[in-house]
Design a protein around this motif. Structure first.
Motif, mmCIF file in Angstrom:
data_model
loop_
_atom_site.group_PDB
_atom_site.id
_atom_site.type_symbol
_atom_site.label_atom_id
_atom_site.label_comp_id
_atom_site.label_asym_id
_atom_site.label_seq_id
_atom_site.Cartn_x
_atom_site.Cartn_y
_atom_site.Cartn_z
ATOM 1 N N VAL A 23 8.619 6.550 -10.641
ATOM 2 C CA VAL A 23 7.470 7.122 -10.329
ATOM 3 C C VAL A 23 6.243 6.430 -10.991
ATOM 4 O O VAL A 23 6.603 5.732 -12.077
ATOM 5 C CB VAL A 23 7.600 8.748 -10.415
ATOM 6 N N PHE A 24 5.101 6.520 -10.413
ATOM 7 C CA PHE A 24 4.132 5.432 -10.799
ATOM 8 C C PHE A 24 3.041 6.563 -11.168
ATOM 9 O O PHE A 24 2.944 7.454 -10.514
ATOM 10 C CB PHE A 24 3.591 4.342 -10.051
ATOM 11 N N PRO A 25 1.788 6.395 -12.221
ATOM 12 C CA PRO A 25 0.717 7.026 -12.291
ATOM 13 C C PRO A 25 0.011 7.263 -10.879
ATOM 14 O O PRO A 25 0.011 6.157 -10.303
ATOM 15 C CB PRO A 25 0.000 6.423 -13.190
ATOM 16 N N PRO A 26 -0.764 8.190 -10.569
ATOM 17 C CA PRO A 26 -1.491 8.358 -9.494
ATOM 18 C C PRO A 26 -2.364 7.363 -9.163
ATOM 19 O O PRO A 26 -3.211 6.661 -10.251
ATOM 20 C CB PRO A 26 -2.071 9.779 -9.552
ATOM 21 N N VAL A 27 -2.720 6.898 -7.847
ATOM 22 C CA VAL A 27 -3.631 5.884 -7.522
ATOM 23 C C VAL A 27 -4.440 6.288 -6.404
ATOM 24 O O VAL A 27 -4.221 7.290 -5.646
ATOM 25 C CB VAL A 27 -2.814 4.707 -7.250
ATOM 26 N N PRO A 28 -5.859 5.826 -6.076
ATOM 27 C CA PRO A 28 -6.308 6.362 -5.171
ATOM 28 C C PRO A 28 -5.660 6.091 -3.754
ATOM 29 O O PRO A 28 -4.925 5.228 -3.656
ATOM 30 C CB PRO A 28 -7.655 5.307 -5.108
ATOM 31 N N LEU A 29 -5.731 6.959 -2.623
ATOM 32 C CA LEU A 29 -5.307 6.799 -1.426
ATOM 33 C C LEU A 29 -5.026 5.439 -0.755
ATOM 34 O O LEU A 29 -4.280 5.043 -0.416
ATOM 35 C CB LEU A 29 -5.888 7.956 -0.647
ATOM 36 N N ASP A 30 -6.197 4.571 -0.987
ATOM 37 C CA ASP A 30 -6.348 3.553 -0.377
ATOM 38 C C ASP A 30 -6.489 2.256 -1.753
ATOM 39 O O ASP A 30 -6.797 1.111 -1.412
ATOM 40 C CB ASP A 30 -7.476 3.110 0.451
ATOM 41 N N GLY A 31 -5.620 2.754 -2.708
ATOM 42 C CA GLY A 31 -5.749 1.897 -3.900
ATOM 43 C C GLY A 31 -4.459 1.260 -4.384
ATOM 44 O O GLY A 31 -4.257 1.330 -5.579
ATOM 45 N N TRP A 32 -3.363 1.330 -3.626
ATOM 46 C CA TRP A 32 -2.129 1.048 -4.110
ATOM 47 C C TRP A 32 -2.164 -0.433 -4.707
ATOM 48 O O TRP A 32 -2.680 -1.232 -4.352
ATOM 49 C CB TRP A 32 -1.127 1.117 -2.946
ATOM 50 N N PRO A 33 -1.314 -0.522 -5.853
ATOM 51 C CA PRO A 33 -0.984 -1.940 -6.476
ATOM 52 C C PRO A 33 -0.379 -2.836 -5.428
ATOM 53 O O PRO A 33 0.442 -2.269 -4.597
ATOM 54 C CB PRO A 33 0.154 -1.757 -7.382
ATOM 55 N N LYS A 34 -0.643 -4.193 -5.361
ATOM 56 C CA LYS A 34 -0.326 -4.940 -4.262
ATOM 57 C C LYS A 34 1.219 -5.051 -4.301
ATOM 58 O O LYS A 34 1.868 -5.576 -3.306
ATOM 59 C CB LYS A 34 -1.178 -6.333 -4.745
ATOM 60 N N GLU A 35 1.657 -5.161 -5.345
ATOM 61 C CA GLU A 35 3.312 -4.912 -5.580
ATOM 62 C C GLU A 35 3.908 -3.955 -4.621
ATOM 63 O O GLU A 35 5.300 -3.957 -4.344
ATOM 64 C CB GLU A 35 3.784 -4.789 -6.814
ATOM 65 N N LEU A 36 3.253 -2.869 -4.439
ATOM 66 C CA LEU A 36 3.907 -1.638 -3.693
ATOM 67 C C LEU A 36 3.129 -1.508 -2.230
ATOM 68 O O LEU A 36 4.019 -0.851 -1.643
ATOM 69 C CB LEU A 36 3.389 -0.295 -4.579
ATOM 70 N N VAL A 37 2.097 -2.060 -1.994
ATOM 71 C CA VAL A 37 1.593 -1.632 -1.118
ATOM 72 C C VAL A 37 2.063 -2.135 0.339
ATOM 73 O O VAL A 37 1.901 -1.406 1.516
ATOM 74 C CB VAL A 37 -0.008 -2.168 -0.847
ATOM 75 N N LYS A 38 3.097 -3.207 0.054
ATOM 76 C CA LYS A 38 3.720 -3.582 1.377
ATOM 77 C C LYS A 38 5.195 -2.958 1.598
ATOM 78 O O LYS A 38 5.963 -3.141 2.497
ATOM 79 C CB LYS A 38 3.923 -5.162 1.224
#
Length: 251
Positions: free
Chosen positions: A125-140
Motif C-alpha cells: 500500500v502506498f500513500p494516497p496520490v491525486p487521481l491523475d497523479g500516479w507514480p510512473k512505476e505504478l501507472v502502467k
C-alpha cells in the motif's frame, strides 16, 4: 447485480452522529466531498504466474494493508504522509488495486509504502496520490482482469475475530473485492476508540473475509455494524451495499 438483501432502504455508513451521513465518503449521491481534489489510495498485489495468491488471503491482506497505512505514524500529525492522507479522506474514499510481478513488483517495492504479507499474498500500500497523479512505476500496472480463486472454501473464522462480510448477491473481481475489503476495514477503524485501535494493532490486526449467506446478510444489515455502500465508480451499481464490518468491539 442487486437482490432483496443487497441494501436496506436509506442505509448509509453507521455513525452515532447523523450529521456525517449526508456527506459520507461512500454514499453514491453527490456531496461536498465531490468538490474537493480527488485522491486515491494505491494498492498493488503481487501475482506471479507460477504462484498466484489465494483470493481470500489476498482480500484479507489488502484489508490489513489499509489498516497499517491508517495506523502508521507517518500518516498522522506532521508525518510525511499525513497531508496526503488528510486530503484523501476529505474527498471520496477511493482505493485502486493493481497487480505486478517480477521486475514490476521490485520497482513497486522501491517506492515509499508498506508491504503486508499474508499466507500466500503480498500487498503493498502506498500513500494516497491525486487521481491523475500516479507514480510512473505504478501507472502502467494493470487494474482490470485481476481474478483469483480459493483452492477450497475458507474455514469458519475463529471466535472473536473481526469479520468483513461480503454481500452474497454482489459479485466482484478480486481487485474490486480487495478494495471493498479495505473500505470495510477502514469503516471499522473509524468507529473504534483509541484504546480499541491499540488493542487491534497490538494483536496484529487479525481479521477474516467471508461471504455471508443470504439469511446471515439480512441479519447483519440490521445489526448496526459499519456497512460499505459503494459509490459505483467501477463494476457495480452506485449505492450497492458490499461489505459489513463485524468487529467484536462494535457489537
Amino acid at each position: 447485480m442487486e437482490g432483496i438483501f443487497s441494501c436496506p432502504l436509506g442505509w448509509a455508513v453507521v455513525s452515532p452522529d447523523p450529521t456525517p451521513l449526508a456527506d459520507s465518503p461512500f454514499r453514491s449521491e453527490p456531496s461536498a466531498r465531490d468538490q474537493a481534489p480527488q485522491y486515491v489510495l494505491p494498492l498493488v498485489v503481487r501475482i506471479e504466474r507460477a504462484e498466484p495468491p489465494e483470493r481470500t488471503d489476498a482480500l484479507e491482506t489488502a484489508a490489513r494493508a489499509v489498516l497499517r497505512m491508517l495506523d502508521d505514524e507517518r500518516s498522522a500529525g506532521d508525518g510525511v504522509w499525513a497531508q496526503a492522507v488528510r486530503d484523501w479522506q476529505d474527498a471520496r474514499i477511493r482505493k485502486v488495486v493493481r497487480r505486478a510481478r517480477g521486475a514490476e513488483w521490485r520497482r513497486a517495492e522501491a517506492l515509499p509504502g508498506i508491504t503486508v504479507t499474508g499466507t500466500s499474498a503480498e500487498v503493498r500500500v502506498f500513500p494516497p496520490v491525486p487521481l491523475d497523479g500516479w507514480p510512473k512505476e505504478l501507472v502502467k500496472l494493470q487494474v482490470s482482469g485481476t481474478d483469483l480463486d480459493d483452492p477450497r472454501p475458507p474455514a469458519e473464522a475463529a471466535p472473536g475475530t473481526p469479520v468483513l462480510w461480503f454481500n452474497p448477491e454482489v459479485p466482484m473481481s478480486a481487485g474490486k473485492a480487495m478494495a471493498q475489503a479495505g473500505h470495510g476495514a477502514q469503516l471499522a477503524w473509524w468507529e473504534l476508540s483509541d484504546e480499541e485501535r491499540r488493542a487491534w494493532r497490538d494483536a496484529g490486526f487479525p481479521l477474516a473475509v467471508r461471504t455471508a449467506d443470504p439469511l446471515r446478510w439480512r441479519e447483519l444489515t440490521r445489526s448496526g455494524m459499519p456497512l460499505v455502500r459503494d459509490a459505483g465508480f467501477t463494476e457495480i451499481a452506485p449505492g450497492s451495499c458490499t461489505v459489513i464490518a463485524e468487529h467484536p468491539a462494535l457489537r
